[in-house]
Design an enzyme around this catalytic site. Sequence first.
Site, short mmCIF file in Angstrom:
data_model
loop_
_atom_site.label_atom_id
_atom_site.label_comp_id
_atom_site.label_asym_id
_atom_site.label_seq_id
_atom_site.Cartn_x
_atom_site.Cartn_y
_atom_site.Cartn_z
N GLU A 157 54.76 105.36 32.00
CA GLU A 157 54.83 105.05 30.48
C GLU A 157 53.61 106.29 30.00
O GLU A 157 53.05 105.80 29.35
CB GLU A 157 54.88 104.14 29.95
CG GLU A 157 55.86 103.27 30.14
CD GLU A 157 56.22 101.82 29.33
OE1 GLU A 157 55.05 101.49 29.00
OE2 GLU A 157 57.16 101.29 28.96
N GLU A 233 63.41 100.57 33.25
CA GLU A 233 62.82 99.05 33.10
C GLU A 233 63.60 98.28 31.87
O GLU A 233 63.27 98.45 30.61
CB GLU A 233 61.50 99.03 32.65
CG GLU A 233 60.38 99.45 33.56
CD GLU A 233 58.99 99.34 33.22
OE1 GLU A 233 58.53 98.49 32.23
OE2 GLU A 233 58.07 99.97 33.69
#
Length: 578
Positions: A157, A233
């Site tokens: 991320e 995710e």
Amino acid sequence: MTSFTIGDTDFLRDGRKHQVIAGALHYFRIHPDQWQDRIRKARLMGLNTIETYVAWNAHEPRRGEWDATGWNDLGRFLDLVHAEGMDAIVRPGPYICAEWHNGGLPTWLTAGERALRSSDPAFLADISAYLRRVYEIVAPRQIDRGGPVVLVQIENEYGAYGSDKAYLEALVALTREAGITVPLTTVDQPTDQMLADGSLPELHKTGSFGSRSTERLATLRAHQPTGPLMCSEFWDGWFDWWGGVHHTTDVDAAASDLDALLAAGASVNIYMFHGGTNFGLTNGANHKGRYLPIVTSYDYDAPLDEAGDPTAKFFAFRDVIAKYAPVPDELPAPRASAPVASVELTPAGAWTDAAASASPAPLPATFDELGHLSALVRYDVALPPMSGPGLLTVEEVRDLAWVSVDGQPVGTLSRTRHDQALRIPAGRTLSILVEEQGRVNYDHRLGEEKGLIGAPMLDGAPLGDWTSTPLDVQAIADEVATRTAPRSGDGPHAWTGDLVLDAPADLFLDTGAWTKGYAFVNGFFLGRYWRNGPQRTLFVPAPATRAGVNRVVVLELEELLSPRAEFVRGLCLGDTEE
Ligand code: GLA
């Protein structure tokens, strides 16, 4: 020999279209003797792939002391995945977030003068050595060399943190130079800015989200016009903070979001399939204007609970997956019921009163300056003559402090409560016992120093000279375990007890009648407990127990309301929002 590549619309496994249906398992949150059990249960839910992060600070807590054995045997973990007939995805970071201490970065690294997660040459030099070591384990286990690894993720991320493309390019170069040949991915939350900043044209972009699948896949598609869509995710639950609630998600809603992903032909990594436990002192923390440390359990309301048992989500997800892929008929065996016992605890006396090991300095030393990896540092200072009570002020305490004068408790200072001042009585010696409650794992407070920050003042005048005494709670617990009589001394008390078992078993230790501290069984550090909740039980993995006598050690920081260790039937992770 098998191949795994990115096609125009799908992943291609041996040239055939392939939907990745993966689940996250963090080897560092599961006892190694239980890895195989959790991996097998993942296959029984219908998953074809296991995903894991690599936690650098677990492998190299001290610079140069690299370990890849036992709990850190990533190679063995991947071999077990392979033996189960499954593929593997590896996410080596170096930053992993994951509600893990310091987002996986070792404190020796973050204590230095480096711009973290950037192309700063000092940072790149350190991460190169780390990544080379990880890839020595991963490279020979790639699918085209007969192993299970099909994908490797670059960073984590990154678009939520920075936009330094030279950094991402350096990571890719290091990864390729180390012999990684499988496709490389990035993961970002599905916003235009994050997807743009977090990746490079040559990396396959994927998303992280837990709801509104169709809309999120559309955003991802705009940034990744070709190839497979993947939710790397798929958040099927959430984590908990001390003092908060136990987060759960609706099973039907989670199952229908998973269904939407799979129906769209997207690949998925269920985060988490099984969360496990932040054993020892491994939990992270968040700070969005308020410091919130993460609890010991990483149950995550996942398909397998913290103890490895299937939940309603397991069966709901299995039904969804069965619509898209073959699912084995076999179901996980039900867990044997956990032994219930009430063990009397005996006082073992003082445990935070170690003699000062450092010479006085004008300011309190931080955990980082001390190179201290455990939970506590005690700061002592001589008080000037006082005609009556005075006002102690601190710049910041990271993260919770017990203040005493001449051995008498005066009060606490909490970072979460934004405390900066306490009235103290006149006396000779001021002692401040500071607990590091978990390092922030997300955003720009990553790597911040811990301890007593700045120059503490009494009635506006600086106090000095300070002695800063690091306390290693594991070493203290090991010493307490062997005590035959309580030790006298100031401060909080430790307790010991013996649990007799017929055979090794998973156990659930109810800490509801204790206040705050650390618990151990046979020297195995279960983690932190706190009456602040929501978590009440600490999970004791069977391999940490034995037939016969099991020694329980409790290092309590405040008081035990009842001097007993209650082992109960199952998990109690606290109240939920409903
Ligand atoms: C992000 C991170 C993960 C984890 C989840 C929340 O997606 O990439 O490491 O922190 O949030 O559980």
